[in-house]
Design an enzyme around this catalytic site. Structure first.
Site, PDB file in Angstrom:
ATOM      1  N   LYS A  12     -12.028 -31.899  -9.317  1.00  0.00           N
ATOM      2  CA  LYS A  12     -13.351 -31.292  -9.561  1.00  0.00           C
ATOM      3  C   LYS A  12     -13.229 -29.819  -9.936  1.00  0.00           C
ATOM      4  CE  LYS A  12     -15.744 -29.868  -5.908  1.00  0.00           C
ATOM      5  NZ  LYS A  12     -16.224 -28.491  -5.756  1.00  0.00           N
ATOM      6  N   ASN A  13     -12.466 -29.067  -9.149  1.00  0.00           N
ATOM      7  CA  ASN A  13     -12.473 -27.614  -9.347  1.00  0.00           C
ATOM      8  C   ASN A  13     -11.708 -27.179 -10.593  1.00  0.00           C
ATOM      9  OD1 ASN A  13     -14.147 -27.369  -7.189  1.00  0.00           O
ATOM     10  ND2 ASN A  13     -12.560 -26.725  -5.739  1.00  0.00           N
ATOM     11  N   ARG A  44     -21.816 -23.264  -7.443  1.00  0.00           N
ATOM     12  CA  ARG A  44     -21.096 -22.009  -7.547  1.00  0.00           C
ATOM     13  C   ARG A  44     -20.438 -21.860  -8.912  1.00  0.00           C
ATOM     14  NH1 ARG A  44     -21.516 -18.132  -4.230  1.00  0.00           N
ATOM     15  NH2 ARG A  44     -19.498 -17.484  -5.013  1.00  0.00           N
ATOM     16  N   CYS A  96     -23.517 -19.434   0.455  1.00  0.00           N
ATOM     17  CA  CYS A  96     -23.610 -20.851   0.749  1.00  0.00           C
ATOM     18  C   CYS A  96     -23.137 -21.094   2.163  1.00  0.00           C
ATOM     19  CB  CYS A  96     -22.846 -21.687  -0.269  1.00  0.00           C
ATOM     20  SG  CYS A  96     -21.099 -21.638   0.004  1.00  0.00           S
ATOM     21  N   ARG A 129     -19.441 -15.266  -0.111  1.00  0.00           N
ATOM     22  CA  ARG A 129     -18.870 -15.536  -1.425  1.00  0.00           C
ATOM     23  C   ARG A 129     -19.298 -14.574  -2.544  1.00  0.00           C
ATOM     24  NH1 ARG A 129     -18.605 -21.982  -2.034  1.00  0.00           N
ATOM     25  NH2 ARG A 129     -16.878 -21.456  -3.390  1.00  0.00           N
ATOM     26  N   PRO A 130     -18.923 -13.309  -2.434  1.00  0.00           N
ATOM     27  CA  PRO A 130     -19.242 -12.356  -3.506  1.00  0.00           C
ATOM     28  C   PRO A 130     -18.481 -12.681  -4.792  1.00  0.00           C
ATOM     29  CG  PRO A 130     -17.706 -11.387  -1.938  1.00  0.00           C
ATOM     30  CD  PRO A 130     -18.096 -12.713  -1.368  1.00  0.00           C
ATOM     31  N   ASP A 179     -17.632  -9.976  -6.924  1.00  0.00           N
ATOM     32  CA  ASP A 179     -17.302  -8.628  -7.409  1.00  0.00           C
ATOM     33  C   ASP A 179     -16.007  -8.594  -8.224  1.00  0.00           C
ATOM     34  OD1 ASP A 179     -16.365  -9.255  -4.669  1.00  0.00           O
ATOM     35  OD2 ASP A 179     -15.259  -7.383  -4.881  1.00  0.00           O
ATOM     36  N   GLN A 180     -15.051  -9.454  -7.888  1.00  0.00           N
ATOM     37  CA  GLN A 180     -13.781  -9.442  -8.630  1.00  0.00           C
ATOM     38  C   GLN A 180     -13.945 -10.020 -10.041  1.00  0.00           C
ATOM     39  OE1 GLN A 180     -11.034  -7.812  -7.334  1.00  0.00           O
ATOM     40  NE2 GLN A 180     -12.623  -7.315  -5.844  1.00  0.00           N
ATOM     41  N   ASP A 207     -10.066 -25.895   1.690  1.00  0.00           N
ATOM     42  CA  ASP A 207     -10.875 -27.101   1.443  1.00  0.00           C
ATOM     43  C   ASP A 207     -10.374 -28.316   2.223  1.00  0.00           C
ATOM     44  OD1 ASP A 207     -12.471 -25.653  -0.218  1.00  0.00           O
ATOM     45  OD2 ASP A 207     -11.610 -26.410  -2.086  1.00  0.00           O
ATOM     46  N   ILE A 238      -9.870 -17.793   4.664  1.00  0.00           N
ATOM     47  CA  ILE A 238     -10.472 -17.625   3.331  1.00  0.00           C
ATOM     48  C   ILE A 238     -11.995 -17.420   3.427  1.00  0.00           C
ATOM     49  CG2 ILE A 238     -10.716 -18.603   1.004  1.00  0.00           C
ATOM     50  CD1 ILE A 238      -7.778 -18.179   1.716  1.00  0.00           C
ATOM     51  N   ARG A 253     -21.308 -34.261  -4.090  1.00  0.00           N
ATOM     52  CA  ARG A 253     -20.988 -33.195  -5.052  1.00  0.00           C
ATOM     53  C   ARG A 253     -19.531 -33.244  -5.459  1.00  0.00           C
ATOM     54  NH1 ARG A 253     -24.053 -27.684  -3.439  1.00  0.00           N
ATOM     55  NH2 ARG A 253     -22.955 -27.023  -5.281  1.00  0.00           N
TER      56      ARG A 253
HETATM   57  N1  EPU Z   1     -13.903 -13.253  -3.010  1.00  0.00           N
HETATM   58  C1  EPU Z   1     -14.339 -11.951  -3.090  1.00  0.00           C
HETATM   59  N2  EPU Z   1     -14.783 -11.494  -4.302  1.00  0.00           N
HETATM   60  C2  EPU Z   1     -14.786 -12.275  -5.418  1.00  0.00           C
HETATM   61  C3  EPU Z   1     -14.332 -13.603  -5.316  1.00  0.00           C
HETATM   62  C4  EPU Z   1     -13.890 -14.061  -4.090  1.00  0.00           C
HETATM   63  O1  EPU Z   1     -14.349 -11.215  -2.103  1.00  0.00           O
HETATM   64  O2  EPU Z   1     -15.180 -11.789  -6.476  1.00  0.00           O
HETATM   65  C5  EPU Z   1     -13.399 -13.769  -1.727  1.00  0.00           C
HETATM   66  C6  EPU Z   1     -14.231 -14.921  -1.180  1.00  0.00           C
HETATM   67  O3  EPU Z   1     -15.347 -14.481  -0.437  1.00  0.00           O
HETATM   68  C7  EPU Z   1     -13.230 -15.667  -0.360  1.00  0.00           C
HETATM   69  C8  EPU Z   1     -11.916 -15.472  -1.123  1.00  0.00           C
HETATM   70  O4  EPU Z   1     -12.123 -14.343  -1.943  1.00  0.00           O
HETATM   71  O5  EPU Z   1     -13.095 -15.076   0.895  1.00  0.00           O
HETATM   72  C9  EPU Z   1     -11.484 -16.640  -1.983  1.00  0.00           C
HETATM   73  O6  EPU Z   1     -12.556 -17.079  -2.803  1.00  0.00           O
HETATM   74  P1  EPU Z   1     -12.332 -17.788  -4.208  1.00  0.00           P
HETATM   75  O7  EPU Z   1     -12.903 -16.914  -5.270  1.00  0.00           O
HETATM   76  O8  EPU Z   1     -10.911 -18.210  -4.337  1.00  0.00           O
HETATM   77  O9  EPU Z   1     -13.240 -19.061  -4.063  1.00  0.00           O
HETATM   78  P2  EPU Z   1     -14.237 -19.654  -5.135  1.00  0.00           P
HETATM   79  O10 EPU Z   1     -13.682 -19.495  -6.508  1.00  0.00           O
HETATM   80  O11 EPU Z   1     -15.608 -19.165  -4.863  1.00  0.00           O
HETATM   81  C10 EPU Z   1     -13.102 -21.987  -5.217  1.00  0.00           C
HETATM   82  C11 EPU Z   1     -13.546 -23.400  -5.017  1.00  0.00           C
HETATM   83  C12 EPU Z   1     -13.825 -23.653  -3.552  1.00  0.00           C
HETATM   84  C13 EPU Z   1     -12.561 -23.343  -2.749  1.00  0.00           C
HETATM   85  C14 EPU Z   1     -12.088 -21.918  -3.049  1.00  0.00           C
HETATM   86  C15 EPU Z   1     -10.774 -21.563  -2.369  1.00  0.00           C
HETATM   87  C16 EPU Z   1     -14.694 -23.902  -7.070  1.00  0.00           C
HETATM   88  C17 EPU Z   1     -15.966 -24.114  -7.763  1.00  0.00           C
HETATM   89  N3  EPU Z   1     -14.757 -23.618  -5.793  1.00  0.00           N
HETATM   90  O12 EPU Z   1     -14.178 -21.161  -4.771  1.00  0.00           O
HETATM   91  O13 EPU Z   1     -14.109 -25.029  -3.453  1.00  0.00           O
HETATM   92  O14 EPU Z   1     -12.843 -23.460  -1.376  1.00  0.00           O
HETATM   93  O15 EPU Z   1     -11.920 -21.749  -4.461  1.00  0.00           O
HETATM   94  O16 EPU Z   1      -9.766 -22.425  -2.789  1.00  0.00           O
HETATM   95  O17 EPU Z   1     -13.627 -24.023  -7.646  1.00  0.00           O
HETATM   96  C18 EPU Z   1     -14.964 -26.996  -2.527  1.00  0.00           C
HETATM   97  O18 EPU Z   1     -14.516 -27.610  -3.507  1.00  0.00           O
HETATM   98  O19 EPU Z   1     -15.397 -27.573  -1.498  1.00  0.00           O
HETATM   99  C19 EPU Z   1     -14.970 -25.534  -2.540  1.00  0.00           C
HETATM  100  C20 EPU Z   1     -15.711 -24.816  -1.705  1.00  0.00           C
END
Ligand code: EPU
Length: 431
Positions: free
Chosen positions: A22-23, A93, A117, A122-123, A125-126, A306, A328, A398
């Site tokens: 999925k991701n 997301r 969520c 889940r910011p 900013d990056q 996950d 995480i 989902r």
């Molecule tokens: N983070 C920041 N700033 C950012 C982005 C992330 O501080 O700009 C922090 C997050 O708050 C978190 C950490 O960095 O603490 C990692 O977040 P990441 O960006 O890796 O997560 P994501 O891209 O929002 C994806 C998956 C999630 C999975 C995470 C970690 C998708 C759509 N979602 O989320 O999947 O848990 O990576 O591997 O790909 C799921 O499938 O159930 C799911 C939640």
């Protein structure tokens, strides 16, 4: 409201075939916007989040043809709008991937800011830091991320302050058509990062280093069409691995990349289970008595966040005390209260849970609070004595395709019902 109702206590036995990741597919679907030529994506999971992404593409003028349940053909030549918004896309997301892809191709994007969520704040900013470094102006207005680069995007050297799957994929999407050479450091290394990079390279992009800490992208003028098959879903596979262990069953899990499952395999082995690895399959045989162990979630190749709820359910049936650290997401232990209704013994302090294993769970009525927590509660229900109802399964749908059917094929007594009458019928049937 649809719910799963199940009678637990039967070890799961048999074979299950894992679908596409999925991701990875979410990033790949957005990536199809980067070319005017046809993109055929194979091995797409038929799950809600994917279908919402495909619908969103149609809304901005792309043509999406479902060739079969797991294959879609996307033509983005007719995209007329860079503004995406509807009530469904706001709920997923991965809508943020449209920012990177639209910015990359059309130099403009207007996409709702994905809200917080159940699992944390889940910011993004990056992601925004990366787009700005590539030359875009980015503002948050009326709940939307508005990004524009009137002069086009240019090369940059970006260092991510946190390792982020989403930011890594999003910056890749934006940078493949940018002028010059972009370097992104401290990137995520998850299998789906490599898959999205491979997909973009199959369209003519020049991305090197995906799967390492540093990704180097040499911008190209245009991308061409492709036919690409999504990799197998690491987390769906891991979920069935835990289901085998928790129910003391024996499951052959097919269509997987065993290397991607190593952290999960390692933990199941430490617990005393048997895991056989084949070229494209793993078989998990659950030990009757399992040992406790400690788990800490980390970016890949560490243990995936996950899989934390599913592994915690498995540990909650081990003989002893385990410690699970969630590093995480700050809010990923909410399911613990639901699991307590089934007789588990888990204490949570901040981002650490201390799990005292119990011999058995007993069936109860519980709520799926998010996708992975929901899947974990289903595993718990299948391992429990008596009847368990899992509500709010829309979360599970989902990310898991026909979860109940795959479990039924493994001998689980589980039904998807959408009324109390149907639930009653199931209870009568199974006695
Ligand atoms: N983070 C920041 N700033 C950012 C982005 C992330 O501080 O700009 C922090 C997050 O708050 C978190 C950490 O960095 O603490 C990692 O977040 P990441 O960006 O890796 O997560 P994501 O891209 O929002 C994806 C998956 C999630 C999975 C995470 C970690 C998708 C759509 N979602 O989320 O999947 O848990 O990576 O591997 O790909 C799921 O499938 O159930 C799911 C939640």
């Amino acid at each position: 409201m649809e719910q799963f109702i199940m009678k637990g206590g039967t070890p799961l036995h048999g074979e299950v075939v894992i679908g596409g990741a999925k991701n990875a597919a979410l990033g790949i679907i957005a990536g199809a916007l980067l070319t005017d030529e046809d993109v055929i994506i194979e091995n797409l999971p038929d799950v809600r989040d994917i279908n919402v992404m495909l619908e969103a593409l149609k809304e901005i003028g792309a043509v999406v043809e479902r060739i079969d349940r797991h294959t879609a053909k996307i033509s983005a030549v007719g995209v007329t709008s860079v503004s995406i918004d509807d009530e469904y896309i706001r709920k997923i997301r991965a809508s943020y991937y449209f920012i990177g892809a639209l910015l990359g191709k059309h130099h403009m994007a207007d996409v709702p800011l994905p809200g917080g969520c159940a699992i944390g704040s889940r910011p993004i900013d990056q992601h925004i830091k990366g787009f700005r470094a590539l030359g875009a102006k980015v503002e948050i207005r009326n709940g939307c991320v508005q990004a524009a680069a009137s002069e086009g995007l240019h090369s940059s050297h970006i260092y991510l302050d946190v390792v982020s799957v989403g930011a890594t994929i999003n910056i890749m999407l934006a940078a493949v058509l940018a002028e010059g050479r972009t370097i992104i450091e401290n990137v995520a290394k998850e299998p789906h990062i490599v898959d999205v990079a491979n997909f973009l390279n199959s369209m003519g992009a020049n991305i090197k280093g995906a799967g390492t800490d540093t990704i180097r992208i040499r911008g190209v003028r245009r991308l061409h069409g492709t036919t690409y098959a999504v990799i197998p879903d690491q987390i769906e596979a891991g979920t069935f691995m835990c289901a085998a262990a928790a129910t003391r069953g024996d499951i052959l899990i097919k269509n997987v990349i065993p290397k991607h499952l190593e952290s999960i395999t390692a933990k199941l082995l430490e617990m005393g289970n048997t895991v056989y690895e084949y070229d494209e399959a793993v078989r998990v045989v659950g030990a009757p008595v399992q040992h406790p162990t400690d788990v800490k979630t980390l970016p890949y190749p560490g243990f995936p966040t996950d899989m934390q709820p599913q592994m915690s359910v498995t540990l909650a049936l081990a003989d002893g005390t385990s410690v699970v650290t969630e590093s995480i997401f700050e809010n990923r232990f909410k399911y613990v209260d639901e699991l307590a209704r089934m007789g588990s013994n888990i204490k949570v302090e901040g981002n650490v849970s201390v799990i005292d294993g119990v011999k058995r769970f007993t069936g109860a009525s519980v709520n799926a609070l998010d996708l992975r927590a929901g899947a974990a509660l289903v595993i718990a229900g299948l391992a429990a004595d008596g009847i368990t109802t899992v509500r709010d399964i829309v979360y599970i749908q989902r990310g898991y395709e026909h979860f109940e059917q795959k479990l039924q094929a493994l001998g689980a007594q589980i039904e998807l019902v959408d009324s109390e009458r149907e639930a009653q019928k199931f209870r009568m049937k199974i006695g």
